[in-house]
Design a protein around this motif. Structure first.
Motif, PDB file in Angstrom:
ATOM      1  N   SER A   1       1.416   3.110  10.868  1.00 53.58           N
ATOM      2  CA  SER A   1       2.432   2.051  10.859  1.00 53.58           C
ATOM      3  C   SER A   1       2.176   1.033  11.959  1.00 53.58           C
ATOM      4  N   GLU A   2       1.661   1.480  13.087  1.00 49.81           N
ATOM      5  CA  GLU A   2       1.314   0.563  14.178  1.00 49.81           C
ATOM      6  C   GLU A   2       0.132  -0.325  13.794  1.00 49.81           C
ATOM      7  N   GLN A   3      -0.781   0.232  13.011  1.00 47.95           N
ATOM      8  CA  GLN A   3      -1.999  -0.494  12.651  1.00 47.95           C
ATOM      9  C   GLN A   3      -1.811  -1.402  11.434  1.00 47.95           C
ATOM     10  N   THR A   4      -0.694  -1.270  10.736  1.00 46.40           N
ATOM     11  CA  THR A   4      -0.462  -2.040   9.502  1.00 46.40           C
ATOM     12  C   THR A   4       0.875  -2.770   9.563  1.00 46.40           C
ATOM     13  N   ASN A   5       1.234  -3.270  10.748  1.00 46.72           N
ATOM     14  CA  ASN A   5       2.579  -3.827  10.912  1.00 46.72           C
ATOM     15  C   ASN A   5       2.800  -5.134  10.151  1.00 46.72           C
ATOM     16  N   ASN A   6       1.751  -5.765   9.652  1.00 42.01           N
ATOM     17  CA  ASN A   6       1.908  -6.986   8.862  1.00 42.01           C
ATOM     18  C   ASN A   6       1.780  -6.732   7.365  1.00 42.01           C
ATOM     19  N   ILE A   7       1.723  -5.457   6.985  1.00 43.24           N
ATOM     20  CA  ILE A   7       1.564  -5.063   5.591  1.00 43.24           C
ATOM     21  C   ILE A   7       2.727  -4.166   5.212  1.00 43.24           C
ATOM     22  N   GLU A   8       3.242  -4.350   3.997  1.00 42.32           N
ATOM     23  CA  GLU A   8       4.343  -3.506   3.530  1.00 42.32           C
ATOM     24  C   GLU A   8       3.772  -2.185   3.024  1.00 42.32           C
ATOM     25  N   VAL A   9       4.018  -1.126   3.794  1.00 42.15           N
ATOM     26  CA  VAL A   9       3.436   0.182   3.503  1.00 42.15           C
ATOM     27  C   VAL A   9       4.538   1.196   3.219  1.00 42.15           C
ATOM     28  N   GLU A  10       4.279   2.061   2.260  1.00 41.49           N
ATOM     29  CA  GLU A  10       5.158   3.210   2.051  1.00 41.49           C
ATOM     30  C   GLU A  10       4.341   4.479   2.280  1.00 41.49           C
ATOM     31  N   PHE A  11       4.998   5.464   2.886  1.00 40.05           N
ATOM     32  CA  PHE A  11       4.346   6.736   3.170  1.00 40.05           C
ATOM     33  C   PHE A  11       4.912   7.794   2.222  1.00 40.05           C
ATOM     34  N   ILE A  12       4.025   8.392   1.450  1.00 42.47           N
ATOM     35  CA  ILE A  12       4.433   9.466   0.546  1.00 42.47           C
ATOM     36  C   ILE A  12       3.768  10.743   1.025  1.00 42.47           C
TER      37      ILE A  12
ATOM     38  N   TYR B   1      -9.395   9.146   9.753  1.00 42.01           N
ATOM     39  CA  TYR B   1     -10.165   8.053  10.328  1.00 42.01           C
ATOM     40  C   TYR B   1      -9.254   7.059  11.047  1.00 42.01           C
ATOM     41  N   LYS B   2      -9.824   6.408  12.021  1.00 40.82           N
ATOM     42  CA  LYS B   2      -9.081   5.414  12.780  1.00 40.82           C
ATOM     43  C   LYS B   2      -8.971   4.116  11.983  1.00 40.82           C
ATOM     44  N   ASN B   3      -8.222   3.229  12.471  1.00 47.22           N
ATOM     45  CA  ASN B   3      -7.836   1.915  11.965  1.00 47.22           C
ATOM     46  C   ASN B   3      -8.797   1.281  10.942  1.00 47.22           C
ATOM     47  N   TYR B   4      -8.606   1.585   9.674  1.00 54.43           N
ATOM     48  CA  TYR B   4      -9.422   0.982   8.619  1.00 54.43           C
ATOM     49  C   TYR B   4      -8.583   0.445   7.458  1.00 54.43           C
ATOM     50  N   ILE B   5      -7.334   0.879   7.357  1.00 55.58           N
ATOM     51  CA  ILE B   5      -6.532   0.571   6.178  1.00 55.58           C
ATOM     52  C   ILE B   5      -6.270  -0.924   6.051  1.00 55.58           C
ATOM     53  N   SER B   6      -5.984  -1.600   7.152  1.00 57.53           N
ATOM     54  CA  SER B   6      -5.736  -3.051   7.092  1.00 57.53           C
ATOM     55  C   SER B   6      -6.963  -3.805   6.609  1.00 57.53           C
ATOM     56  N   ASP B   7      -8.143  -3.415   7.110  1.00 57.25           N
ATOM     57  CA  ASP B   7      -9.381  -4.068   6.679  1.00 57.25           C
ATOM     58  C   ASP B   7      -9.624  -3.839   5.194  1.00 57.25           C
TER      59      ASP B   7
ATOM     60  N   SER C   1       4.234   6.851  -6.365  1.00 55.22           N
ATOM     61  CA  SER C   1       3.929   5.668  -5.554  1.00 55.22           C
ATOM     62  C   SER C   1       4.394   4.384  -6.231  1.00 55.22           C
ATOM     63  N   ASP C   2       4.645   3.373  -5.395  1.00 50.49           N
ATOM     64  CA  ASP C   2       5.052   2.052  -5.883  1.00 50.49           C
ATOM     65  C   ASP C   2       4.130   0.943  -5.397  1.00 50.49           C
ATOM     66  N   GLY C   3       3.146   1.269  -4.592  1.00 50.82           N
ATOM     67  CA  GLY C   3       2.302   0.240  -3.985  1.00 50.82           C
ATOM     68  C   GLY C   3       1.358  -0.412  -4.969  1.00 50.82           C
ATOM     69  N   LYS C   4       0.957  -1.630  -4.656  1.00 52.77           N
ATOM     70  CA  LYS C   4      -0.065  -2.297  -5.451  1.00 52.77           C
ATOM     71  C   LYS C   4      -1.391  -1.558  -5.308  1.00 52.77           C
ATOM     72  N   TYR C   5      -1.604  -1.004  -4.126  1.00 58.39           N
ATOM     73  CA  TYR C   5      -2.818  -0.246  -3.849  1.00 58.39           C
ATOM     74  C   TYR C   5      -2.446   1.139  -3.335  1.00 58.39           C
TER      75      TYR C   5
ATOM     76  N   ILE D   1       0.838  -1.203   0.000  1.00 59.37           N
ATOM     77  CA  ILE D   1       0.000   0.000   0.000  1.00 59.37           C
ATOM     78  C   ILE D   1       0.870   1.248   0.000  1.00 59.37           C
ATOM     79  N   SER D   2       0.529   2.182  -0.859  1.00 58.39           N
ATOM     80  CA  SER D   2       1.113   3.525  -0.808  1.00 58.39           C
ATOM     81  C   SER D   2       0.109   4.438  -0.111  1.00 58.39           C
ATOM     82  N   VAL D   3       0.528   5.007   1.006  1.00 54.55           N
ATOM     83  CA  VAL D   3      -0.314   5.939   1.750  1.00 54.55           C
ATOM     84  C   VAL D   3       0.133   7.346   1.392  1.00 54.55           C
ATOM     85  N   ILE D   4      -0.723   8.073   0.697  1.00 54.54           N
ATOM     86  CA  ILE D   4      -0.386   9.414   0.211  1.00 54.54           C
ATOM     87  C   ILE D   4      -1.014  10.446   1.142  1.00 54.54           C
ATOM     88  N   ILE D   5      -0.166  11.330   1.693  1.00 48.78           N
ATOM     89  CA  ILE D   5      -0.620  12.299   2.687  1.00 48.78           C
ATOM     90  C   ILE D   5      -0.252  13.705   2.229  1.00 48.78           C
ATOM     91  N   PRO D   6      -1.233  14.536   1.854  1.00 51.19           N
ATOM     92  CA  PRO D   6      -0.930  15.940   1.572  1.00 51.19           C
ATOM     93  C   PRO D   6      -0.722  16.684   2.888  1.00 51.19           C
TER      94      PRO D   6
END
Length: 321
Positions: free
Chosen positions: A27-38, A98-104, A84-88, A6-11
């Motif tokens: 990052s705490e909520q997605t520790n089992n997923i490879e995430v990049e922050f842009i 919003y709170k913890n929804y990205i993993s779901d 971005s380089d993420g699949k999503y 996942i690429s997380v894009i933050i303006p």
């Protein structure tokens, strides 16, 4: 080939330590997923960039901060998509966090090989239940009609897309738009009929880590930009789906008039006089957009009638957007 999930894009602009806190929480909520922050920084003048870079570096996270200059937030988001380089891809807005929804979301979109995911919680007791059973098989244009008619709701600031779907269809934010940009982006994406999946996730606002209204830097106060964006979407509909009468009429007689009336409400609530607003609408030819037909909801028809005939008696909604 990139192994980013996942690429997380933050303006970001003058967010102080909030952007770093958002990254830490995700990052705490997605520790089992490879995430990049842009993080796309828009000429911050505080220590936002330094704090963000330190957060990424100190926690060995994958990510970067890109300076986008003084452009629009839409331009910043487009830069994020390109880099971005993420699949999503998902977009995180500090002003509407919003709170913890990205993993779901990731689990749902990945398990069903979908292009687009959004939240439809199963406990929601409203008209969206009428379409839930077939939502995973519904076309993008049908979902667009459902959005216009309020049959189903999509929070435009909490969605996830397959990156390849966006790139292959050249789906971008309107560069000149700071108001209504997310809404237009979602509608444009739906016009390319993505494979849709809903997530049984209850979205909950995060007021602790997100920006408050006092902290937030307003990018613009020009509500007419939203009208311009929706008109561009309507033009794309006419070009790509000219034979879809339901979609075209939904925009012409419901979506576009409702957006114009939303602007009227905003301007009245901000203290503008009705004569000044009417003159502005006339100069931009937006008054010609206030069309009604049998598919126009009764409430909207009444609003338009009163505004046209007795504007001095028209009462705006407090929050129509």
């Amino acid at each position: 080939m990139s192994n980013v999930d996942i690429s997380v894009i933050i303006p970001s602009k003058n967010n102080k330590n909030k952007t770093a806190e958002i990254i830490r929480k995700i990052s705490e909520q997605t520790n089992n997923i490879e995430v990049e922050f842009i993080v796309i920084d828009m000429n911050s003048t505080d220590n936002t960039v330094l704090l963000t870079l330190n957060e990424i570096k100190d926690n060995n996270l994958r990510g970067c901060v890109i300076q986008s200059g003084g452009g629009t937030i839409s331009s910043a988001l487009n830069t994020g998509i390109f880099k971005s380089d993420g699949k999503y891809i998902t977009f995180v807005y500090p002003r509407r966090l919003y709170k913890n929804y990205i993993s779901d979301y990731y689990n749902d979109i990945e398990s069903q090989s979908a292009d687009f995911v959004f939240s439809v919680p199963s406990e929601t007791k409203n008209s969206s239940e009428l379409v839930r059973a077939g939502l995973n098989n519904i076309s993008g244009t049908d979902l667009a009609i459902g959005l216009v008619r309020s049959i189903v709701n999509v929070d435009f600031t909490a969605v996830m897309f397959k990156r390849e779907f966006l790139l292959s269809n050249h789906i971008r934010f309107y560069e000149d738009c700071n108001y209504g940009y997310a809404e237009a982006f979602i509608f444009n994406a739906l016009l390319y009929n993505p494979k849709i999946v809903y997530s049984d996730t209850e979205l909950e606002r995060d007021y602790v880590n997100g920006l408050s209204k006092e902290d937030s830097t307003a990018f613009t106060n020009n509500c007419f930009e939203r009208v311009d964006s929706i008109l561009k979407v309507a033009e794309t509909i006419r070009l790509r789906h000219k034979n879809n009468e339901a979609l075209n009429t939904a925009f012409e007689y419901q979506k576009i008039p409702s957006v114009v009336m939303s602007c009227v409400d905003i301007l009245l609530n901000e203290g503008f006089g009705y004569n000044a607003i009417k003159n502005s609408l006339h100069l931009k030819h937006y008054d010609n957009l206030l069309k009604v037909s049998k598919i126009t909801p009764l409430k909207l028809r009444k609003q338009i009638f009163k505004w046209k005939v007795m504007p001095w008696l028209y009462k705006p909604a407090n929050n129509n957007l």
